[in-house]
Design a protein around this motif. Structure first.
Motif, PDB file in Angstrom:
ATOM      1  N   VAL A  12     -21.119  33.440  19.398  1.00 37.22           N
ATOM      2  CA  VAL A  12     -20.498  34.467  18.553  1.00 37.22           C
ATOM      3  C   VAL A  12     -21.605  34.985  17.807  1.00 37.22           C
ATOM      4  CG1 VAL A  12     -18.450  32.825  18.195  1.00 37.22           C
ATOM      5  CG2 VAL A  12     -20.367  32.678  16.697  1.00 37.22           C
ATOM      6  N   PRO A  13     -21.337  36.427  17.497  1.00 35.70           N
ATOM      7  CA  PRO A  13     -22.122  37.080  16.925  1.00 35.70           C
ATOM      8  C   PRO A  13     -22.475  37.038  15.459  1.00 35.70           C
ATOM      9  CG  PRO A  13     -20.442  38.522  17.441  1.00 35.70           C
ATOM     10  CD  PRO A  13     -20.258  37.245  17.976  1.00 35.70           C
ATOM     11  N   ASP A  14     -21.339  36.488  14.760  1.00 38.03           N
ATOM     12  CA  ASP A  14     -21.408  36.338  13.294  1.00 38.03           C
ATOM     13  C   ASP A  14     -20.684  34.935  13.211  1.00 38.03           C
ATOM     14  OD1 ASP A  14     -20.619  35.905  10.776  1.00 38.03           O
ATOM     15  OD2 ASP A  14     -20.182  38.117  10.384  1.00 38.03           O
ATOM     16  N   LEU A  15     -21.447  33.513  12.862  1.00 48.36           N
ATOM     17  CA  LEU A  15     -21.310  32.338  12.931  1.00 48.36           C
ATOM     18  C   LEU A  15     -20.170  32.071  11.704  1.00 48.36           C
ATOM     19  CD1 LEU A  15     -21.473  29.760  14.378  1.00 48.36           C
ATOM     20  CD2 LEU A  15     -23.491  29.442  13.051  1.00 48.36           C
ATOM     21  N   GLU A  16     -20.378  32.631  10.367  1.00 45.48           N
ATOM     22  CA  GLU A  16     -19.744  32.616   9.394  1.00 45.48           C
ATOM     23  C   GLU A  16     -18.241  33.085   9.725  1.00 45.48           C
ATOM     24  OE1 GLU A  16     -20.148  33.419   4.746  1.00 45.48           O
ATOM     25  OE2 GLU A  16     -22.078  33.276   6.002  1.00 45.48           O
ATOM     26  N   ALA A  17     -18.130  34.259  10.129  1.00 43.89           N
ATOM     27  CA  ALA A  17     -16.901  35.049  10.309  1.00 43.89           C
ATOM     28  C   ALA A  17     -16.028  34.176  11.394  1.00 43.89           C
ATOM     29  CB  ALA A  17     -17.201  36.316  10.870  1.00 43.89           C
ATOM     30  N   ALA A  18     -16.888  33.525  12.507  1.00 39.37           N
ATOM     31  CA  ALA A  18     -16.100  32.925  13.566  1.00 39.37           C
ATOM     32  C   ALA A  18     -15.525  31.673  12.988  1.00 39.37           C
ATOM     33  CB  ALA A  18     -17.105  32.425  14.795  1.00 39.37           C
ATOM     34  N   ALA A  19     -16.505  30.963  12.116  1.00 40.81           N
ATOM     35  CA  ALA A  19     -15.993  29.716  11.644  1.00 40.81           C
ATOM     36  C   ALA A  19     -14.825  30.017  10.621  1.00 40.81           C
ATOM     37  CB  ALA A  19     -17.323  28.967  10.718  1.00 40.81           C
ATOM     38  N   GLY A  20     -14.854  30.907   9.950  1.00 35.51           N
ATOM     39  CA  GLY A  20     -13.824  31.223   8.954  1.00 35.51           C
ATOM     40  C   GLY A  20     -12.515  31.456   9.745  1.00 35.51           C
ATOM     41  N   THR A  21     -12.379  32.188  10.806  1.00 36.30           N
ATOM     42  CA  THR A  21     -11.512  32.420  11.785  1.00 36.30           C
ATOM     43  C   THR A  21     -10.775  31.201  12.108  1.00 36.30           C
ATOM     44  OG1 THR A  21     -12.014  34.450  12.420  1.00 36.30           O
ATOM     45  CG2 THR A  21     -10.397  33.587  13.776  1.00 36.30           C
TER      46      THR A  21
END
Ligand code: CO
Length: 134
Positions: A12-21
């Motif tokens: 994933v390019p954005d770990l925080e965004a992916a974790a949030g999803t």
């Protein structure tokens, strides 16, 4: 020889965004990020009832994930991990069958503190496969 599916890793390019999803939208049990310098990745573990998803993001300049994300800027499935009982026996059997083991061919300690190996995707239907000693 291979056993359970241990995890599917998604780069994933954005770990925080992916974790949030995964946490908010999909309602999954999501861990805090864990840096694994030996493998050049930061990982978030998503625990599902029957397996895990690992959201992986490059850590450091020499990360093996950098090239993957350059080719897949929105992210994508990076590898699947199968459990084996004896990783050295599995490696020797697969090498004998002509499969290529990545790196120096020696197991390294993976994200769960257990020995892992990676097999060349060209030998397995275009899929990078990790073996982990269960
Ligand atoms: Co993995």
């Amino acid at each position: 020889m291979i056993g359970r599916l241990n995890h599917v890793a998604i780069a994933v390019p954005d770990l925080e965004a992916a974790a949030g999803t995964y946490r908010e939208t999909l309602g999954a049990d999501v861990s805090a990020p864990l840096d694994i310098p030996l493998h050049g990745v930061t990982v978030v573990f998503v625990s599902l009832p029957n397996t895990k998803i690992e959201l992986v993001h490059p850590l450091g300049d020499a990360s093996p994930l950098a090239g993957f994300l350059a080719k897949n800027p929105t992210g994508g499935i990076h590898h699947v991990c199968y459990e084996v009982e004896d990783i050295l026996a599995a490696r020797d059997r697969l090498k004998q069958a002509g499969l290529r083991v990545l790196g120096d061919g020696e197991p390294r300690i993976g994200a769960h503190g257990k020995p892992v190996l990676f097999l060349h995707p060209k030998d397995l239907q275009g899929t990078l496969v990790e073996l982990e000693e269960a």
